[in-house]
Structures are given as structure tokens and as C-alpha cells.
Design a protein around this motif. Structure first.
Motif, PDB file in Angstrom:
ATOM      1  N   MET A   1       0.853  -1.203   0.000  1.00 23.73           N
ATOM      2  CA  MET A   1       0.000   0.000   0.000  1.00 23.73           C
ATOM      3  C   MET A   1       0.882   1.244   0.000  1.00 23.73           C
ATOM      4  N   ALA A   2       0.642   2.148  -0.922  1.00 21.50           N
ATOM      5  CA  ALA A   2       1.425   3.374  -1.001  1.00 21.50           C
ATOM      6  C   ALA A   2       1.127   4.259   0.201  1.00 21.50           C
ATOM      7  N   GLN A   3       2.137   5.037   0.596  1.00 21.29           N
ATOM      8  CA  GLN A   3       1.978   5.960   1.708  1.00 21.29           C
ATOM      9  C   GLN A   3       1.387   7.282   1.211  1.00 21.29           C
ATOM     10  N   GLY A   4       0.587   7.966   2.014  1.00 12.83           N
ATOM     11  CA  GLY A   4       0.002   9.238   1.628  1.00 12.83           C
ATOM     12  C   GLY A   4      -1.163   9.056   0.676  1.00 12.83           C
ATOM     13  N   ARG A   5      -1.578  10.156   0.044  1.00 14.68           N
ATOM     14  CA  ARG A   5      -2.721  10.130  -0.867  1.00 14.68           C
ATOM     15  C   ARG A   5      -2.389   9.331  -2.116  1.00 14.68           C
ATOM     16  N   VAL A   6      -3.279   8.415  -2.464  1.00 11.50           N
ATOM     17  CA  VAL A   6      -3.117   7.623  -3.688  1.00 11.50           C
ATOM     18  C   VAL A   6      -3.510   8.488  -4.880  1.00 11.50           C
ATOM     19  N   VAL A  42      -9.675  -1.190 -13.560  1.00  8.63           N
ATOM     20  CA  VAL A  42      -9.352   0.124 -13.006  1.00  8.63           C
ATOM     21  C   VAL A  42     -10.068   0.332 -11.672  1.00  8.63           C
ATOM     22  N   LEU A  43     -11.361   0.014 -11.641  1.00 10.70           N
ATOM     23  CA  LEU A  43     -12.130   0.193 -10.408  1.00 10.70           C
ATOM     24  C   LEU A  43     -11.612  -0.704  -9.289  1.00 10.70           C
ATOM     25  N   ALA A  44     -11.233  -1.928  -9.636  1.00  7.71           N
ATOM     26  CA  ALA A  44     -10.716  -2.864  -8.634  1.00  7.71           C
ATOM     27  C   ALA A  44      -9.399  -2.365  -8.043  1.00  7.71           C
ATOM     28  N   GLU A  45      -8.504  -1.865  -8.901  1.00  8.73           N
ATOM     29  CA  GLU A  45      -7.223  -1.359  -8.410  1.00  8.73           C
ATOM     30  C   GLU A  45      -7.402  -0.086  -7.594  1.00  8.73           C
ATOM     31  N   ALA A  46      -8.326   0.769  -8.018  1.00  9.56           N
ATOM     32  CA  ALA A  46      -8.588   1.988  -7.251  1.00  9.56           C
ATOM     33  C   ALA A  46      -9.093   1.641  -5.860  1.00  9.56           C
ATOM     34  N   ASP A  47      -9.960   0.628  -5.788  1.00  5.95           N
ATOM     35  CA  ASP A  47     -10.498   0.196  -4.500  1.00  5.95           C
ATOM     36  C   ASP A  47      -9.410  -0.438  -3.645  1.00  5.95           C
ATOM     37  N   ARG A  48      -8.565  -1.274  -4.273  1.00  3.12           N
ATOM     38  CA  ARG A  48      -7.497  -1.957  -3.527  1.00  3.12           C
ATOM     39  C   ARG A  48      -6.488  -0.969  -2.954  1.00  3.12           C
ATOM     40  N   LEU A  49      -6.175   0.063  -3.724  1.00  8.98           N
ATOM     41  CA  LEU A  49      -5.193   1.047  -3.281  1.00  8.98           C
ATOM     42  C   LEU A  49      -5.776   2.089  -2.326  1.00  8.98           C
ATOM     43  N   GLY A  50      -7.112   2.122  -2.249  1.00 10.77           N
ATOM     44  CA  GLY A  50      -7.749   3.104  -1.387  1.00 10.77           C
ATOM     45  C   GLY A  50      -7.786   4.491  -1.991  1.00 10.77           C
ATOM     46  N   TYR A  51      -7.953   4.550  -3.325  1.00 11.23           N
ATOM     47  CA  TYR A  51      -7.992   5.839  -4.002  1.00 11.23           C
ATOM     48  C   TYR A  51      -9.251   6.609  -3.623  1.00 11.23           C
ATOM     49  N   ALA A  52      -9.104   7.890  -3.320  1.00 15.44           N
ATOM     50  CA  ALA A  52     -10.237   8.779  -3.047  1.00 15.44           C
ATOM     51  C   ALA A  52     -10.121   9.980  -3.975  1.00 15.44           C
TER      52      ALA A  52
END
Length: 360
Positions: A1-6, A42-52
Motif C-alpha cells: 500500500m502506497a503511503q500518503g494520498r493515492v 481500473v475500479l478494482a485497483e482503485a479500491d485496492r489502493l484506497g484511491y479517493a
């Protein structure tokens, strides 16, 4: 999981697509030919990474902040009126928006400051709520932003508002006592000249008349709408030989004093006297013994209706036009404080209702 805002760039890298493709998918841009499996990835990866999504960036593009303000004089500090906030919040959530709640404490300088703060934050609209049902004067600063009143009305016909149907509440309270068989009934009303005072008495008298009761069958007295006021009014009301067997109280706090007075007079609830309150303040109505039958104020429904009207204004881009208004009827919450009059109670004259709906 990346640190900070995705970021969109990180989502694009994880999904193996371009940043443009991710932008089109996440922003649901119409007319773009994107394969279903690509969209799902795309939606699955955005959800996995916690993109907002960046709401600020979206606001610059759409001219919408996805926020509304709720200004109240005492709304945020009163437990049962908090249902207004809940109703508005439920509607706001369905519109992908959040609610900023500010409490003014009846201080005009605080209200002025908080309105400025909300307007600086570019809220899309304002819900202006009063703690108790009364007419208000809308602040001039709200003249050019979508605004809806809750639990209040104003003289400006272009401003929508929602209030309790006070007369219907008075009718329903009387109906509970009349349907139980009571023919000598009383209403302990508030001493203050507010819409609830007039509306509840109007409904009470109208429903009693529909059942064929005369003015001699009714007792209407006034008292401070608190336990002390209810106690003092009840001592004289129920000490009479030809006492009423059913009592409707302006609010639940007043009913607390009625309970105390009845106990001191040796009267049992509901065997000797039936009681109906108004408000449904749970910590009072459900806490009394026996539990108080009461008419609930429709705070949640007022919050929902007002927020729906506000978002309609926001979506159409028209503030304060063809303003609808709404009087909302609250339900009767039945508990254990009402029963048929006992054989030993003054029977009164037994009337038959003209029409149970209050119509001739």
C-alpha cells in the motif's frame, strides 16, 4: 500500500492503463469507448489502493463543493432534535455530499460569523433550522444561495419551509383519549404565544367537536411547559369532584409534572386518569412509569424533506423559486398511559363521534 494520498498515476500503473483511461473511468466520462474488463480492472485497483477522488479539484470543474450547511439556534445540543440532522445527513449522503452543522445558541453575532464561514467554504446550500416551531426572518446573507427552513416559516413566499402539523397532532392526541372512551377531557396548554400553542389547541377542540363533545366536556388551562407548570395545573384540575378522566399535555416535560400531581392526589395512571404527551422525548416518555403515550414531533421527516428540497434547488440552479411548503404529521407513539375510564370515574355523557376523521 502506497503511503500518503493515492494518485491517479498510481492507479494507472497498477491497472496497466493510461492516466487518461483511469480519469475517464473514475469520472464516468460519457461517450468514451472503454472495454468492460478494463473498466472493472481500473475500479478494482482503485479500491485496492484506497484511491479517493480529489473533491477540491472536482469542485473547480463542476462548481459544486458537495457540502451543505445546517445552521441551528440550539439544534446540535438537543438530543431529540438531532433527528433533523440525521434526516438531512441521510439525504446528503445519497447526493454524495456532507453536512456542516453549526450551532448559534441564539446569538446573532455567532450566526453572522458562522454564515460567513460556510459561504467562504462554498457550501452548495443552507438548511436553516429552529429549535422550536416559530416564524423567523431569514438572514439577508442567505438571499442568493439555495436555502430551506426547518421547523420554522418566514414571510418570504420564495423560501421553502417544513414545520410540524400542530393541528393534526392535537387532533391525534384527542383521538387517543376519545377512542379509549374518555368524555371528560382536558388540555394543559403552554402559556407562550407560539404556533404550537394555537395549532394543538385548535386540533384538540376540532376532534372533540367531531365526537360530539360540548365545551362543557372540555377543560383547557395554560401553564409553563415544564414539570413545575404541569404539576401546578394538575393539582387544581384533578382535585375537582367532576374531574377529567383524560389529559392531553402540551409536551412531555409538562407531563412529568402531571404524573407527580396524580400520584400525590392518589390517582393511578392509567386506571384513574389517562395521559397523552407531545414530542416523544425518549428519555422522558419512555422513562416515565407507566410509559407515556405521546405524539412524536417529525424531526427526521422534516430534515429529509428539507434536504430533498435543497438538493432540488441546487441541481436546477434556481434558488428560492416556486417555493413549496410542508406541514408534516408526526405519529402517535403508544405506550401504557392510556386506558378506558374506570367504573368509578365520573362517566360524563356518552357521545358518539360525528366522524372519526374530523369531517362533518
Amino acid at each position: 500500500m502506497a503511503q500518503g494520498r493515492v494518485t491517479i498515476k498510481q492507479v494507472a500503473a497498477a491497472a496497466g492503463v493510461s492516466i487518461t483511461t483511469v480519469s475517464h473511468v473514475l469520472n464516468e466520462v460519457p461517450g468514451k469507448r472503454i472495454l468492460p474488463e478494463t473498466r472493472e480492472r481500473v475500479l478494482a485497483e482503485a479500491d485496492r489502493l484506497g484511491y479517493a477522488p480529489n473533491i477540491l479539484a472536482q469542485s473547480l470543474r463542476t462548481q459544486r463543493s458537495h457540502t451543505i450547511g445546517l445552521i441551528g439556534d440550539e439544534i446540535a445540543t438537543t438530543p431529540f432534535a438531532g433527528k433533523i440532522i440525521l434526516g438531512a445527513q441521510d439525504v446528503a449522503t445519497s447526493h454524495d455530499s456532507v453536512v456542516f452543522v453549526v450551532n448559534t445558541g441564539y446569538q446573532s453575532e455567532v450566526e453572522d460569523r458562522e454564515i460567513d464561514a460556510l459561504l467562504r467554504r462554498q457550501v452548495d446550500g443552507i438548511l436553516y433550522a429552529a429549535m422550536y416551531h416559530r416564524p423567523v426572518e431569514l438572514p439577508a446573507k442567505l438571499a442568493h444561495i439555495p436555502t430551506v427552513l426547518i421547523n420554522a416559516s418566514c414571510a418570504d413566499p420564495t423560501v421553502p419551509w417544513a414545520v410540524p402539523d400542530e393541528a393534526a397532532g392535537g387532533e391525534d392526541a384527542a383521538e387517543v383519549l376519545l377512542a379509549a372512551g374518555h368524555r371528560k377531557i382536558a388540555f394543559i396548554n403552554d402559556v407562550h404565544e407560539v404556533p404550537a400553542t394555537f395549532g394543538r389547541e385548535e386540533g384538540f377542540r376540532r376532534r372533540a367537536a367531531a365526537w360530539g363533545l360540548t365545551q362543557e366536556d372540555l377543560r383547557v388551562v395554560r401553564a409553563e411547559a415544564d414539570p413545575a407548570g404541569g404539576y401546578q395545573a394538575t393539582i387544581s384540575l384533578l382535585a375537582q369532584a367532576d374531574r377529567p378522566t383524560g389529559v392531553f399535555c402540551f409536551n412531555d416535560r409538562l407531563a412529568m409534572g402531571v404524573y407527580r400531581a396524580a400520584a400525590e392526589l392518589g390517582l393511578r395512571i392509567p386506571q384513574d386518569v389517562s395521559i397523552v404527551g407531545f414530542d416523544n422525548q425518549d428519555f422522558i416518555a419512555a422513562g416515565l412509569y407507566p410509559g407515556l403515550t405521546t405524539v412524536e414531533l417529525p424531526h427526521y421527516d422534516m430534515g429529509v424533506w428539507a434536504a430533498e428540497q435543497l438538493f432540488q434547488q441546487i441541481s436546477t440552479g434556481r434558488a428560492h423559486s416556486a417555493a413549496p411548503t410542508k406541514r408534516i404529521r408526526g405519529p402517535v407513539i403508544h405506550r401504557d398511559s392510556v386506558a378506558p375510564p374506570s367504573q368509578g370515574s365520573p362517566p360524563g355523557e356518552q357521545h358518539q363521534p360525528v366522524d372519526r376523521r374530523g369531517n362533518a
